[in-house]
Enzyme design. Sequence first.
Site, PDB file in Angstrom:
ATOM      1  N   VAL A  53       0.844  -1.200   0.000  1.00  0.00           N
ATOM      2  CA  VAL A  53       0.000   0.000   0.000  1.00  0.00           C
ATOM      3  C   VAL A  53       0.878   1.248   0.000  1.00  0.00           C
ATOM      4  O   VAL A  53       0.573   2.231  -0.671  1.00  0.00           O
ATOM      5  CB  VAL A  53      -0.979  -0.006   1.197  1.00  0.00           C
ATOM      6  CG1 VAL A  53      -1.741   1.314   1.286  1.00  0.00           C
ATOM      7  CG2 VAL A  53      -1.950  -1.175   1.084  1.00  0.00           C
ATOM      8  N   GLY A  54       1.993   1.199   0.714  1.00  0.00           N
ATOM      9  CA  GLY A  54       2.928   2.330   0.700  1.00  0.00           C
ATOM     10  C   GLY A  54       3.425   2.639  -0.702  1.00  0.00           C
ATOM     11  O   GLY A  54       3.498   3.809  -1.107  1.00  0.00           O
ATOM     12  N   GLU A  71       5.336   4.921   6.977  1.00  0.00           N
ATOM     13  CA  GLU A  71       5.920   4.090   8.035  1.00  0.00           C
ATOM     14  C   GLU A  71       5.457   2.677   7.746  1.00  0.00           C
ATOM     15  O   GLU A  71       4.313   2.327   7.989  1.00  0.00           O
ATOM     16  CB  GLU A  71       5.444   4.587   9.401  1.00  0.00           C
ATOM     17  CG  GLU A  71       6.351   4.176  10.547  1.00  0.00           C
ATOM     18  CD  GLU A  71       6.406   2.682  10.757  1.00  0.00           C
ATOM     19  OE1 GLU A  71       7.427   2.060  10.402  1.00  0.00           O
ATOM     20  OE2 GLU A  71       5.421   2.128  11.233  1.00  0.00           O
ATOM     21  N   CYS A 105       3.502  -1.638  14.235  1.00  0.00           N
ATOM     22  CA  CYS A 105       4.491  -1.348  13.194  1.00  0.00           C
ATOM     23  C   CYS A 105       5.903  -1.222  13.746  1.00  0.00           C
ATOM     24  O   CYS A 105       6.870  -1.367  13.018  1.00  0.00           O
ATOM     25  CB  CYS A 105       4.110  -0.080  12.436  1.00  0.00           C
ATOM     26  SG  CYS A 105       3.962   1.356  13.498  1.00  0.00           S
TER      27      CYS A 105
END
Length: 201
Positions: A53-54, A71, A105
């Site tokens: 997705v990043g 992040e 995360c």
Amino acid sequence: DHRRGVGAVQERLQQADLPPGVVNIVTGAGATGAAVVGHPDVDKVAFTGSTGVGRAIAKSVAGTHKKVTLELGGKAPNVVFADADLDKAIATAVKTFCGNSGQVCSAGTRLFVQESIHDEVAERVASEAATWKAGDPFAADTKLGPLISARQRDRVWSYIGAGQESGAALRLGGKAWNGPGYFVEPTVFDNVKNGMKIAQE
């Protein structure tokens, strides 16, 4: 529960007495996120989540005026030297990989230890992690709740298997919790080489 968390944020913002429209909370799945990221009035995107997705977000904002902070988790290690306060270092190390059932995360899933204290730290980390009782998250003595889904539990098990197959020493855990839900007990490997899958992923 995601909705309870959003509700708590909304309550805090109301208590802060911010003017209307300063903070807007928009909830939804991937399509909602894509709409927010792609909106021409959004100047800054901050995202915490998966690498895939990043990458999609980075592609979406490429060539625009938008600033982006991604992040995407990782395998950043905690480092413990011989002159550390070992009580604090060990408690912190265990909390960083057991807290939130490791579903965060910033989970500290690797620990680099100075060779002269390796054996003591490895033994104490395993002993401390063994105190993290898995079970009903509403029970007062539970320290380790369930994983988010059967798929995630099976993924964790696959990494435990990969660690064993690659020759890492299983010091603690590696088994499912004996009860309903998607639990895996705290698991500690030792003698992990940097090229191993469990060190890289």
